[in-house]
Structure formats: structure tokens, C-alpha cells
Design a protein around this motif. Sequence first.
Motif, mmCIF file in Angstrom:
data_model
loop_
_atom_site.group_PDB
_atom_site.id
_atom_site.type_symbol
_atom_site.label_atom_id
_atom_site.label_comp_id
_atom_site.label_asym_id
_atom_site.label_seq_id
_atom_site.Cartn_x
_atom_site.Cartn_y
_atom_site.Cartn_z
ATOM 1 N N ALA A 113 30.845 -13.324 87.114
ATOM 2 C CA ALA A 113 30.881 -15.129 86.513
ATOM 3 C C ALA A 113 31.818 -15.315 85.625
ATOM 4 O O ALA A 113 31.946 -16.020 84.812
ATOM 5 N N GLY A 114 32.181 -14.058 85.653
ATOM 6 C CA GLY A 114 32.857 -14.505 83.782
ATOM 7 C C GLY A 114 32.345 -14.027 82.651
ATOM 8 O O GLY A 114 32.776 -14.279 81.067
ATOM 9 N N LYS A 115 31.092 -13.313 82.404
ATOM 10 C CA LYS A 115 30.390 -13.530 81.355
ATOM 11 C C LYS A 115 30.567 -12.084 81.008
ATOM 12 O O LYS A 115 30.151 -11.210 81.498
ATOM 13 N N LYS A 116 30.407 -11.780 79.397
ATOM 14 C CA LYS A 116 30.479 -10.761 78.615
ATOM 15 C C LYS A 116 28.701 -10.092 78.076
ATOM 16 O O LYS A 116 28.013 -11.209 78.111
ATOM 17 N N VAL A 117 28.653 -8.673 79.065
ATOM 18 C CA VAL A 117 27.006 -8.862 79.150
ATOM 19 C C VAL A 117 26.695 -6.987 78.196
ATOM 20 O O VAL A 117 27.242 -6.522 78.384
ATOM 21 N N GLY A 118 25.402 -7.369 77.737
ATOM 22 C CA GLY A 118 25.261 -6.110 77.339
ATOM 23 C C GLY A 118 23.888 -5.446 77.911
ATOM 24 O O GLY A 118 23.190 -6.209 78.336
ATOM 25 N N VAL A 153 27.771 2.585 75.104
ATOM 26 C CA VAL A 153 28.924 3.039 75.789
ATOM 27 C C VAL A 153 29.301 1.901 76.554
ATOM 28 O O VAL A 153 28.275 0.643 77.390
ATOM 29 N N PHE A 154 30.713 1.597 76.581
ATOM 30 C CA PHE A 154 31.103 0.493 77.767
ATOM 31 C C PHE A 154 31.614 0.736 79.506
ATOM 32 O O PHE A 154 32.018 2.532 79.683
ATOM 33 N N ILE A 187 30.910 -4.784 79.913
ATOM 34 C CA ILE A 187 29.591 -4.715 80.630
ATOM 35 C C ILE A 187 29.283 -3.517 78.992
ATOM 36 O O ILE A 187 30.290 -2.533 79.682
ATOM 37 N N SER A 188 28.866 -3.508 78.088
ATOM 38 C CA SER A 188 28.291 -2.355 77.535
ATOM 39 C C SER A 188 26.307 -2.508 77.691
ATOM 40 O O SER A 188 25.235 -2.835 78.013
ATOM 41 N N ASP A 216 28.019 -12.611 75.414
ATOM 42 C CA ASP A 216 26.828 -13.851 76.608
ATOM 43 C C ASP A 216 25.479 -13.534 76.571
ATOM 44 O O ASP A 216 24.867 -14.844 76.176
ATOM 45 N N TYR A 217 25.273 -12.592 77.506
ATOM 46 C CA TYR A 217 23.848 -12.378 77.604
ATOM 47 C C TYR A 217 23.439 -10.836 77.262
ATOM 48 O O TYR A 217 24.654 -9.768 77.328
ATOM 49 N N LEU A 218 22.718 -10.560 76.769
ATOM 50 C CA LEU A 218 21.789 -8.870 76.278
ATOM 51 C C LEU A 218 20.953 -8.736 77.625
ATOM 52 O O LEU A 218 19.963 -10.057 77.687
#
Length: 323
Positions: A94-99, A131-132, A139-140, A179-181
Motif C-alpha cells: 500500500a506504499g507504506k514503510k514498515v518495520g 535487517v532489510f 520492510i525492516s 509509517d508502521y512498526l
Amino acid sequence: MPHKPLAERLLALSVLTRRPHWSISSARRQGPRGHWTRGRKGGGPIVRHSYGSGSVSEPGNLAGVRHIILVLSGKGGVGKSTISTELALALRHAGKKVGILDVDLCGPSIPRMLRAQGRAVHQCDSGWVPVFVDQEQSISLMSVGFLLEKPDEAVVWRGPKKNALIKQFVSDVAWGQLDYLVVDTPPGTSDEHMATVDALRPYSPLGALVVTTPQAVSVGDVRRELTFCRKTGLRVIGLVENMSGFVCPHCAECTNVFSRGGGEELARHAGVPFLGSVPLDPELTRSLEEGRDFIREFPKSPAFPALSSIAQKILNETPAQLP
């Protein structure tokens, strides 16, 4: 770091990052509002954190994280790691950067689900670099699985040591802008869960995503998890019923192996949102075993619309939570 026990490797990482190291003796509770003190090994300045109604004295490595979601369940084996992984993948698409923070210390399965086993944790000035798992670095992941010398090495620790590592994961992992963890937790409602909620409380987590399976035994345990959320003041974003029927790979007929509807009934009785039912799907199982991107590769799977809908409901929830 070959031929060293896990505790020694964790200490070495802390020394290399020149950051405070959580130890059993350096983390002690003080005062009625729950203040913790954190001291540097060998002396030095003390940094105080308030986990009551006060604020944290330094922004820390979670300052760039917009939304924190804890994935909880009072029952083991309901698929928390599966839901955490697929939610992260759906948010990424959805275009978000997530951990993903994997605090299931005794069963760290997410590195395998994202085909990240054997990766090394590196250091930077801000702490540990997660870690990516993709080339775009969208996603990390941080997991104790990356710190084990062998994949079958057991983490044989008592509660205080686990709690100290969880707090160190929260304070010392340099997530950057997210954006989200998504925080994947072990089953239960005890030490590790309280340590996780206490450590994240200053960063105002969005809430908890609670996972159950349909049968009454699971629903009963998950009901206690909802009580845990109420007692700790953690808002419940919603409840997900996983393994809700088995989808035949030949005729696509769904058979209710574990009954059906228990999660939805629990959500209605508890007054929390019901986010959806995810069926048992051989393609989903195979993608997790092989570390493949289920959301991208299996859009025609019966589990795909359920997982996508859950992610979309969370995306719809967050605009109202923006500062």
C-alpha cells in the motif's frame, strides 16, 4: 560473533554501539509512577525514563515511527507471526514503510517467513541497524533470531533477562522513518507482554491487533488477552479470526475444520471491532515456509481478500490518529 553465548554477543553489540546496555542490575523500578533508571556499564550518566503519565526525556530511536501496532493473543499457535508478516507485506504494497519487531524470544519465526535467516545485525552511531528484507528497504526486521549462533539454539532465560532484552530492542534499534512498526509478541499475558507495553507506552502505540482461532478453547484464552489490554490501557484496534476454515486447493470449497465464528462472536461480546476471518490456505502456508511474498504472488488465493481487507481497515483507522 562465533563461539560466544547469546548473552555475551548481546553485550558486545551494546559496547560496539556505545549505547547504554540494559542489564538486570541497571534496570530497576522506582516510585509510584513507574520510573526506570538506565546506567552505563562502568558508571557514567543516568538517563531516566518515565512510563507513567510523564514524557520520555529523549526521543530515542522510535521518534521517526508514526504508528505502532502490537499483535497479541493469549493462545499459542494461532498464527500471530503469520498475521504480523502478512500485515507488514500488505502495508508495504500500500506504499507504506514498515518495520517488524519480533519479541517472541523463544520462537523467532519471522526471519524464516521473510527469507532473512542468517542475516547479520550491524551497528551504527544510533544503535543496532535492523535487517532489510527487500532491496527497496521498505520492510525492516529485528529479531533475536539474528543473534543466535545456530538456528536451533535455545534462549534459556528467566523473565528479567528477557525483559531487559525487550527494552533494549525498543531503545537501541535504529528504525529511522517508518509509517508502521508491527510488534510480534509471544503468547500469554505475563512478563514479556508487560515489558513490551511499558517500553512502548511513551511512544503512544496505536493499539493491539488480537488474533484468535475459531474454536472455544482458543477463544477462551484470547478473552483473557482482551482483559490484559483493558488492564494495561492498551486500545484494541480489532480482532482477527485466523484458520477460519480450510480451502481445498482443487475445488476451492471451504471446510470449517476448527468450527467458525468464534472470533466474531468474541469481538461482538467484548465490544471491539472484528477485522475479518482468514482461512487456512495451502498457498499461504507454502509462501511462509519458502519466504515468499504471498500478497504479491497469490492475489487469487481465498486468503488474499481477507488479509488485504484487514490491512485496509487498519489504514482507514490511522488517519484519525495522526497528530
